[in-house]
Design an enzyme around this catalytic site. Structure first.
Site, PDB file in Angstrom:
ATOM      1  N   GLY A   1       7.162  -0.065   2.146  1.00 44.37           N
ATOM      2  CA  GLY A   1       7.495  -0.059   3.792  1.00 44.37           C
ATOM      3  C   GLY A   1       7.450   1.403   4.250  1.00 44.37           C
TER       4      GLY A   1
ATOM      5  CB  CYS B   1       7.426   2.001  -2.458  1.00 42.80           C
ATOM      6  SG  CYS B   1       7.233   3.648  -1.815  1.00 42.80           S
ATOM      7  CE1 TYR B   2      13.022   0.873   3.814  1.00 38.33           C
ATOM      8  CE2 TYR B   2      12.877  -1.304   3.347  1.00 38.33           C
ATOM      9  CZ  TYR B   2      13.444  -0.064   3.968  1.00 38.33           C
ATOM     10  OH  TYR B   2      14.474  -0.364   4.881  1.00 38.33           O
TER      11      TYR B   2
ATOM     12  CG  HIS C   1       2.496   1.835  -3.777  1.00 36.34           C
ATOM     13  ND1 HIS C   1       2.987   0.982  -3.003  1.00 36.34           N
ATOM     14  CD2 HIS C   1       2.883   3.055  -3.467  1.00 36.34           C
ATOM     15  CE1 HIS C   1       3.846   1.350  -2.178  1.00 36.34           C
ATOM     16  NE2 HIS C   1       3.768   2.773  -2.439  1.00 36.34           N
TER      17      HIS C   1
ATOM     18  CD  GLU D   1       1.334  -2.107  -4.108  1.00 39.70           C
ATOM     19  OE1 GLU D   1       1.957  -2.214  -5.190  1.00 39.70           O
ATOM     20  OE2 GLU D   1       2.064  -1.801  -3.135  1.00 39.70           O
TER      21      GLU D   1
ATOM     22  CG  ASP E   1     -14.470 -18.280   5.475  1.00 41.01           C
ATOM     23  OD1 ASP E   1     -14.381 -17.842   4.042  1.00 41.01           O
ATOM     24  OD2 ASP E   1     -13.887 -17.202   6.016  1.00 41.01           O
TER      25      ASP E   1
ATOM     26  CE  LYS F   1     -15.175 -14.356   3.200  1.00 44.00           C
ATOM     27  NZ  LYS F   1     -15.427 -14.895   4.312  1.00 44.00           N
TER      28      LYS F   1
END
Ligand code: XMP
Length: 512
Positions: free
Chosen positions: A53, A80-81, A165, A167, A223, A365
């Site tokens: 964050g 992190c945060y 991070h 991710e 979709d 997605k």
């Protein structure tokens, strides 16, 4: 199904964390950090991930770890945060460091642990503050040149923190770290597969609609096709699908939607041929916003008339996907969401009431595509690029006529065919969108001994992660040459082809 809860402290990467956990086939949901405890606990999470964050833990009103998380006895991974908030909450010390650490860093694992099993890692760092004193019970797992505490843990309580991070793609092996946390440390079973997603959606849709009739509007997009197919699996011929042929789709698309859903999937599909109606409504209109408005309104009117003639079914299928849901609930991202909504054509008239069936509401997605494949939808449909609601109207600059639409469709089909032949389209393609645009400009050319005076086709191909910014694709010259050559030779009324080399910003992806 076993699940992980991700609390979002305002990270631009929060959705990425969720996608990585889902890629490890573990179900997870993303919540704002201050979401009501009951809502998060309803998921019965096997563990918690706290995102990064932009704030500092000592700032007034800084986000903090809600008490129920620490009281749950479940494993926690702070990123992190999230790591700093964890240290702060448990009595450690966090300080602003003299130098912001931003970019790639080498991290060395100095203590054996179940999260970081590699001796060295190349990671992505982006932080100002750092932990200067560990809370009781914690020890250092890894360090980098700039971060003496690049990762920490209290193995007994199964609390972990990483300053980097995992991710983001730049962190090598980051996916594995998140998988190990979810599967090995939290013990969540990796059961989130296309087959289980389909099974779960079918049960949910059946519970929701009972024996009522359900209406689905299909556009040919990923979709709406996947949503309608899922609902069809769930309730069979209680579903009626509606396809409005606006005449504004690409070459062969309308036929494909009808053929696939009706014949291959066995759906009851009403196809309304409204091509002439749209052409009439658009006659003489050149202003882009006006075009959008006309297409949107016309569509709604046709939809409304059809819905009434079907006895106004109680339920309507909508292809809302997870990013739409989380974006509209996180205030700091509402600005981004607003930018997107101006693209959504029209809306239902206020006197039309449907209960919405949203079978893709919890899917990213890539998961929608995986489900589409598992349901047996053809690859051209599943890997279709995003296509604007107003269709070819915004790619046919100037006046819309049947002839000009046909010229555009032919040129566009050649472009896509050549890209496909070069292996640049479909699954795994680096191109987010590629299309032709017909310009209302004539230029002089020469063909044989004849002077020509005809219109111009612009080709657009872009790479992008999020469609908010985009870069023009560096297509191979040979492919561009082949496309241009074929278009001027095969398409009536075009004697010049140009390639658009502007990025977004300052240009947009579409030309109108
Ligand atoms: P721009 O042109 O704004 O496009 O860079 C960003 C993304 O949005 C799509 N787009 C639209 N989608 N209705 C839609 O449903 C619209 O009016 C519209 N205009 C642009 C565009 O194709 C790209 O994916």
């Amino acid at each position: 199904m076993d699940a992980i809860a991700i609390l979002d402290f305002g990270s631009q990467y929060a959705q990425l964390i969720a996608r990585r956990v889902r890629e490890a086939q573990v179900y997870c949901e993303l919540f704002p950090w201050d979401a009501p405890a009951e809502q998060v606990l309803a998921l019965q999470p096997k563990g918690f991930i706290l995102s990064g964050g932009p704030r500092s833990v000592y700032e007034p009103n800084a986000p903090f770890i809600p008490p129920y998380v620490l009281e749950s006895g479940r494993p926690i991974l702070g990123i992190c945060y999230g790591m700093q908030a964890l240290a702060h909450a448990l009595g450690g010390q966090v300080d602003a460091s003299a130098a912001r650490e931003y970019g790639m860093a080498e991290v060395e694992t100095i203590s054996p642990n179940p999260l970081l099993t590699e001796p060295r890692l190349t990671v992505w760092m982006s932080h100002g503050d750092r932990i200067t004193r560990l809370p009781a019970g914690f020890h250092v797992l890894a360090r980098s040149a700039n971060s003496p505490i690049a990762a920490m843990a209290d193995l007994e309580r199964r609390y972990f923190g990483v300053q980097f991070h995992p991710e983001v793609q730049h962190t090598r092996g980051g996916r594995e770290i998140l998988r190990r946390f979810a599967v090995e440390i939290c013990g969540a079973r990796p059961e989130w597969t296309p087959a289980s997603i389909i099974e779960e959606s079918i049960q949910r849709v059946r519970r929701q609609v009972g024996s009522e009739r359900v209406l689905a509007a299909v556009s040919g997009g990923v979709d709406s096709s996947v949503a309608a197919t899922l609902v069809h699996r769930a309730v069979g011929d209680q579903l009626v699908a509606l396809f409005v042929d606006t005449g504004l789709l690409r070459l062969g698309e309308a036929e494909q939607v009808i053929r696939t859903l009706r014949r291959q999937m066995g759906m009851e599909l009403i196809a309304v041929d409204a091509r002439q109606e749209f052409l009439d409504a658009l006659r003489g209109v050149t202003d882009p916003e006006q075009k959008r408005k006309i297409v949107g309104e016309k569509f709604i009117r046709i939809f409304e008339a059809q819905a009434r003639s079907l006895g106004s079914p109680r339920f309507l299928v909508q292809g809302t996907i997870y990013p739409d849901v989380v974006e509209s609930s996180a205030p700091e991202r509402q600005k981004a969401a607003r930018i997107k909504t101006h693209h959504n054509v029209g809306g239902l008239p206020p006197d039309m009431h449907f209960e919405l069936v949203e079978p893709l509401r919890y899917l990213f997605k890539d998961e929608v595509r995986a489900v589409g494949e598992a349901l047996g939808l053809p690859p051209e449909m599943v890997w279709r690029q995003p296509f604007p609601g107003p269709g070819l109207t915004v790619r046919c600059l100037g006046e819309i006529t049947a002839e000009r639409l046909e010229t555009l469709r032919q040129a566009d089909a050649i472009f896509l065919e050549e890209l496909s032949a070069a292996g640049l389209l479909g699954k795994g393609s680096p191109l987010a969108q590629a299309f032709a645009v017909l310009l209302p400009v004539r230029s002089v050319g020469v063909m044989g001994d004849q002077r020509t005076y005809q219109e111009v086709i612009a080709l657009r191909a872009v790479t992008t992660e999020d469609f908010m910014t985009a870069d023009w694709a560096r297509l191979p010259y040979e492919v561009l040459a082949r496309v241009a050559n074929r278009i001027v030779n095969e398409v009536q009324g075009v004697n010049r082809v140009v390639y658009d080399i502007t990025s977004k910003p300052p240009a947009t992806i579409e030309w109108e």
